[in-house]
Design an enzyme around this catalytic site. Structure first.
Site, PDB file in Angstrom:
ATOM      1  N   LYS A 223       0.860  -1.169   0.000  1.00 27.55           N
ATOM      2  CA  LYS A 223       0.000   0.000   0.000  1.00 27.55           C
ATOM      3  C   LYS A 223       0.905   1.230   0.000  1.00 27.55           C
ATOM      4  O   LYS A 223       1.486   1.582   1.017  1.00 27.55           O
ATOM      5  CB  LYS A 223      -0.907   0.033   1.237  1.00 27.55           C
TER       6      LYS A 223
ATOM      7  N   GLY B 210       6.633   5.001   8.636  1.00 30.29           N
ATOM      8  CA  GLY B 210       5.782   6.185   8.734  1.00 30.29           C
ATOM      9  C   GLY B 210       5.847   6.733  10.143  1.00 30.29           C
ATOM     10  O   GLY B 210       6.864   6.588  10.829  1.00 30.29           O
ATOM     11  N   SER B 211       4.761   7.347  10.588  1.00 31.30           N
ATOM     12  CA  SER B 211       4.801   8.006  11.894  1.00 31.30           C
ATOM     13  C   SER B 211       4.657   7.000  13.026  1.00 31.30           C
ATOM     14  O   SER B 211       4.081   5.921  12.864  1.00 31.30           O
ATOM     15  CB  SER B 211       3.646   9.006  11.996  1.00 31.30           C
TER      16      SER B 211
ATOM     17  N   GLU C 114       9.457   1.175  10.926  1.00 29.48           N
ATOM     18  CA  GLU C 114      10.447   2.239  10.838  1.00 29.48           C
ATOM     19  C   GLU C 114       9.681   3.519  11.098  1.00 29.48           C
ATOM     20  O   GLU C 114       8.890   3.950  10.254  1.00 29.48           O
ATOM     21  CB  GLU C 114      11.050   2.309   9.424  1.00 29.48           C
TER      22      GLU C 114
ATOM     23  N   CYS D 207      13.054  10.745   8.131  1.00 32.69           N
ATOM     24  CA  CYS D 207      12.901  10.214   9.489  1.00 32.69           C
ATOM     25  C   CYS D 207      14.158  10.411  10.327  1.00 32.69           C
ATOM     26  O   CYS D 207      14.079  10.499  11.554  1.00 32.69           O
ATOM     27  CB  CYS D 207      12.503   8.738   9.446  1.00 32.69           C
TER      28      CYS D 207
ATOM     29  N   GLU E  42       8.534  15.546  16.544  1.00 26.02           N
ATOM     30  CA  GLU E  42       9.058  15.456  15.179  1.00 26.02           C
ATOM     31  C   GLU E  42       8.286  16.403  14.291  1.00 26.02           C
ATOM     32  O   GLU E  42       7.059  16.331  14.213  1.00 26.02           O
ATOM     33  CB  GLU E  42       8.912  14.025  14.669  1.00 26.02           C
TER      34      GLU E  42
END
Lengths: 500, 506
Positions: free
Chosen positions: B193, B246-247, B269, B303, B400
């Site tokens: 996705k 992602g977050s 990650e 990131c 972040e």
């Protein structure tokens, strides 16, 4: 000025032209030998000379080593990263694939194996081998070891430097790739001596290696004789490692020369007198087919040839009958005829040797169950031969024949056959046939051989290690194991806190 | 709805065609039960450039079924490492062939400069595929000595199975390759996705998957909204493993869904608030260059963005001067403009978010020494912004931001520096600049981060592992380590001689 060899193939299985340099390949150039002499290359199907290639001398070895060392210090070795080495090897594999038919035809012409085998086995696996090692080039890992916070310790797997590689005539191209794959992947520079009988595909490879973009001096090819060039490589003070595939007799000389000169690292792939043990409970038809492949593939010119076939008494007669039938159906003929299974032996010297062994078998009282004679009147063709009723002390039972000669030995007792199988100076390969897998595994584990086949013979996989016990060799080729032959481990110990 | 669109690229006077359907079983198809679409924007112009089919939960079912069938028949244990290697290398070659066009599409949808997309993002992706193609025929287990008379024991490294992979929008193609390559190398099949913000290059790469010759169902691409497709994959009973980049907030949801459904394997990650420490012995000019890279590369949407810098007191003023003048050179602009170093932020949502943080920084009393001013033009452009006089309680220091916004603090001692650096729930990256070797060794040992850079920052290599400590993630990508994330170990105990007596005689 180097000569060019040109040949037009006009055969039922391949039509095409080949044309390439036949000089020594040193520092990216083709040159004459220092003495300006040449070696005749014979087509074993006809016995006639088809080419002349330059002959190298020990002086040429010096020149090649210097070129290789220079490349190692400047453009190769630790000066080129693994992913770049990977890229070049992958490029070489692609080029080999583009020229696969040409390479196969050259191999058949030079060695005598059929075009079909050269195409479907030799060249196909050779390409895969280069591709496989291309994948290793950027994966050379060392270790970091835990000591304490005052110390950083790690190991580097560094290329050795200039390595000498001496390869045989039975699988010329394939053996070349088994050697250059791991050596180049790990960053070494090479001085290679192909067999003086079968240098043609090696010479063609020089041009492909050049085209792939390897810097000059990384790969050098010296066509020449063992007693001059091979000896010079083995005793060279500036070659740090020598790798050899060939006879045990020559292997000893190489190791001796290495010891006497600079204690260079040595790996050897030598001969074998490989047992194939077939129990009563084997799948008989499969055992027959594999045993035939074991003894007659490549005209019996394989170090792993299953040349002592032990058949348990319960199936002996049936096995012999079927085995003989299968052998009779093996077509011996011109390498470029579409239905040939077996071409000529690779050279007159080999032909003579094999015929001498056959004669010794007859003289010592063994039964010639099939064959035992020449095929035709031109070229070095020998009919598939079967000996029975042998005794363990016969030459044909003890010594490596390297021809299309199978020796079939009846046995009864399991313990005794394992003892007989292991009763040899060699230890390259062994095979067991039994449908009882427990028994098969246990037997395989007890056989003193570097490769133990269960219910198959003579199957090689590029990622599976290969090599010999005892006097069949030192070290392993193929798989990840081959990388160890070409790396030198340096442990780096960084003091960050110990005060003396 | 599933058809091919031609997306105009005005800057280059050309069009790029993209198939807009869901890529399942090597075909582009419409949704089975939904007419929803996802609009894709050009962040430099704020305009819609294409609409693609939005996958529903049912579409995920279809894709998973396709991946499962492929795993059982044409992939998994039914394909040799040699064949996997061959196909992966072919795919890498095709991406190389089409690198320019893929880069242009990436720039259109993501905003990054074309040359960066082509030479770095795509260049690295090609290398990544080739690197893992090289592993495909080298998957080995172990033989283990137990008792030679009775037992043969060995391990098989088997592919886990059907893997759901959910990737972000900051490096669409590069993140695609990081996920796809190790999974394919060991024999897993994939339902991917891509981010709903940047699905276009994943769809274009799917065309190359067909051309390379992968069997149908091995790789499936289902653009979908996170809460729809991402949630469906995470909770799917027939997905064996989910990998997400992602977050941190979404990572939690995925892990929860995995736990609640079938305990599928999870690798994550996530975010970071990665610090760089500038010690007094550092080469200040170099440290400033690496620091600029750390916060400006990809316009801070990374990131491992080096978003906190702590400078030793003795060199503080000098370093700030050099850093500000270095960062000032950064050109943020349209990705099709050759002079651009960094593009716009990827979307309005990100743009608003980053400005929220800049405003918060000002409100909480931090000092702006560079940037901090809005452009009043079209496009989600944010210029590099540097705050000083920060403290550890400020939002801009704790959270972040994912934009070109840097917070700079100071320290006296090494212990203080390490404490400041580690004072975060994140642990993705960290950098230190020093010419004292013992200090480098000590500090790199003490920093709580999955990647520590010494005298550089944000440089990665396909063969070196990458991942987070603490709440920055679970598992490692890249290197040989990534293979473990997609491999399931089976131990085989083969009895070759033991006869059992029951009941046991004790």
């Amino acid at each position: 000025m180097s000569q060019i060899f040109t040949h037009e193939f006009n055969t039922p299985v391949y039509k095409g032209k080949t044309s390439f340099h036949t000089g020594l390949y040193i520092n990216g150039k083709f040159v004459e030998g220092s003495d300006k002499t040449t070696i005749d290359i014979v087509n074993p199907a006809t016995g006639k000379v088809i080419a002349k290639v330059a002959e190298a001398t020990p002086k040429d070895v010096d020149i090649a080593v210097e070129a290789a060392q220079k490349a190692f210090d400047t453009t190769w070795g630790l000066n080129m990263g693994g992913s770049e080495r990977s890229r070049l090897l992958a490029k070489l594999a692609r080029l080999m694939e583009e020229h696969q038919e040409e390479l196969a035809a050259l191999e058949a012409l030079d060695n005598g194996k059929t075009f079909s085998w050269a195409m479907n086995a030799d060249t196909a696996v050779a390409i895969d081998t280069i591709r496989y090692y291309a994948g290793w080039a950027d994966k050379i890992h060392g270790q970091v070891q835990e000591t304490d916070e005052k110390k950083l310790t790690y190991s580097r797997h560094e290329p050795i430097g200039v390595v000498g590689q001496i390869i045989p005539w039975n699988f010329p191209l394939l053996m070349l790739t088994w050697k250059i794959g791991p050596a180049l992947a790990t960053g070494n520079c090479i001085v290679m001596k192909p067999s003086e009988f079968t240098p043609l595909t090696a010479l063609r490879m020089c041009e492909l290696i050049q085209e792939a973009g390897f810097p000059a001096g990384v790969f050098n090819l010296l066509t020449g004789y063992g007693s001059t060039v091979g000896a010079a490589i083995s005793s060279h003070m500036k070659i740090e490692k020598v790798a050899f595939t060939g006879s045990t007799m020559v292997g000893r000389k190489i190791m001796e020369a290495a010891a006497r000169s600079n204690l260079k690292n040595v790996t050897l792939e030598l001969g074998g007198k490989n047992p194939n043990i077939i129990f009563n409970d084997a799948d008989l038809d499969q055992a027959v087919n594999w045993a035939v492949h074991g003894s007659y593939w490549n005209h019996g010119q394989a170090c792993t040839a299953g040349s002592r076939i032990f058949v348990q008494s319960g199936i002996y007669d049936e096995f012999l009958a079927k085995f003989t039938d299968r052998c009779r159906s093996l077509k011996v003929g011109d390498p470029f005829a579409p239905d040939s299974y077996q071409g000529p032996q690779a050279s007159k010297a080999q032909y003579d040797r094999i015929m001498e062994f056959i004669q010794s078998g007859k003289d010592q009282g063994a039964t010639v169950h099939l064959g035992g004679d020449r095929n035709g009147t031109e070229g070095y063709y020998i009919n598939p031969t079967i000996f029975t009723n042998t005794t363990p002390d016969m030459k044909i039972v003890q010594e490596e024949i390297f021809g299309p000669v199978g020796v079939i030995i009846k046995f009864e007792d399991e313990e005794d056959v394992i003892r007989q199988a292991n009763d040899t100076l060699y230890g390259l390969a062994a095979a067991v046939f039994s449908q009882n897998i427990t028994r098969a595994i246990n037997t395989a584990h007890r056989l003193k051989a570097g490769t133990a086949w269960i219910n198959c013979v003579n199957q090689i996989h590029t990622n599976v290690p290969f090599g010999g016990f005892k006097q069949s060799g030192i070290g392993r080729e193929l798989g990840e194991y081959a990388l160890h032959n070409y790396t030198a481990v340096k442990a780096v110990q960084v003091n960050l806190g110990y005060v003396m | 709805m599933a058809h091919t669109v031609k997306i105009p690229v005005p800057a280059l006077n050309k069009e790029i065609s993209v198939s807009t359907g869901l890529f399942i079983n090597n075909e582009f198809v419409p949704s089975v039960d939904s007419s929803e679409v996802i609009q894709c924007f050009n962040p430099a112009t704020e305009e819609v450039i294409a609409s693609v089919v939005a996958g529903s939960a049912k579409d995920i079912d279809v894709a998973v079924a396709a991946a499962r069938t492929a795993f059982k028949t044409t992939w998994g244990k039914n394909v040799t490492g040699w064949e996997r290697s061959r196909l992966m290398n072919k795919l890498a070659d095709l991406i190389e062939r089409d690198a320019q066009e893929l880069a242009e599409l990436e720039t259109l949808n993501n905003g990054k400069p074309v040359a960066v997309a082509r030479d770095f993002d795509i260049g690295d992706s090609i290398q990544c595929l080739r690197y893992y193609a090289g592993w495909a025929d080298k998957i080995t287990g172990q033989t283990i000595e137990v008792d030679n008379k009775s037992k043969m024991a060995f391990t098989r490294h088997e592919p886990i199975g059907v893997c759901g992979q959910i990737i972000p929008w900051n490096y669409p193609i590069n993140m695609w390759s990081w996920k796809v390559a190790p999974a394919l190398a060991v024999g897993c099949t994939i339902v991917m996705k891509p981010s709903e913000i940047t699905p276009l290059t994943a769809l274009k790469l799917s065309e190359l998957v067909v051309e390379a010759g992968f069997p149908p169902g091995v790789i499936n691409t289902v653009p979908s909204l996170g809460p729809v497709g991402g949630a469906a994959l995470s909770a799917h009973p027939d997905v064996d493993k989910v990998a997400f980049t992602g977050s941190t907030i979404t990572g939690r949801k995925i892990m929860e869904a995995a736990a609640k459904s079938n305990l599928k394997k999870v690798s994550l990650e996530l975010g970071g608030k990665s610090p760089q420490l500038i010690f007094e012995s550092a080469d200040l000019k170099q440290a400033a260059a690496w620091s600029a890279l750390g916060i400006c590369y990809n316009t801070g949407q990374d990131c491992t963005a080096g978003s906190r810098i702590y400078v030793q007191d003795s060199v503080y003023d000098k370093f700030i001067d050099i850093l500000v003048s270095t960062v000032k050179e950064t050109v943020i602009g349209d990705g099709f403009d050759k002079s651009t170093g960094g593009g716009p932020l990827v979307s309005k949502a990100q743009f608003d978010r980053v400005w929220g943080y800049i405003d918060a920084g000002k409100a909480e009393g931090a000092k702006v020494v560079l940037g901090g001013e809005r452009r009043n033009t079209k496009g989600y452009f944010v210029d590099p912004t540097i705050f000083t006089d920060v403290n550890s309680d400020m939002k801009i220091v704790k959270e972040e931001i994912f934009g070109p916004v840097l917070s700079i603090g100071r320290f006296k001692t090494e212990e203080e520096a390490v404490a400041l650096a580690n004072n975060t729930t994140y642990g993705l990256g960290a950098g230190l600049h020093s010419t004292d070797a013992s200090q480098c060794m000590r500090v790199s040992g003490l920093l709580e981060a999955g990647t520590v850079w010494v005298n550089q920052y944000n440089v990665l290599s396909n063969n070196v592992p990458f991942g987070g400590k603490k709440q920055s993630g679970i598992g490692r990508e890249l290197g040989s380590y990534a293979l473990e994330e997609y491999t399931s170990i089976k131990a085989v105990h083969w009895n070759i001689g033991e006869k059992l007596q029951w009941p046991l005689s004790l």
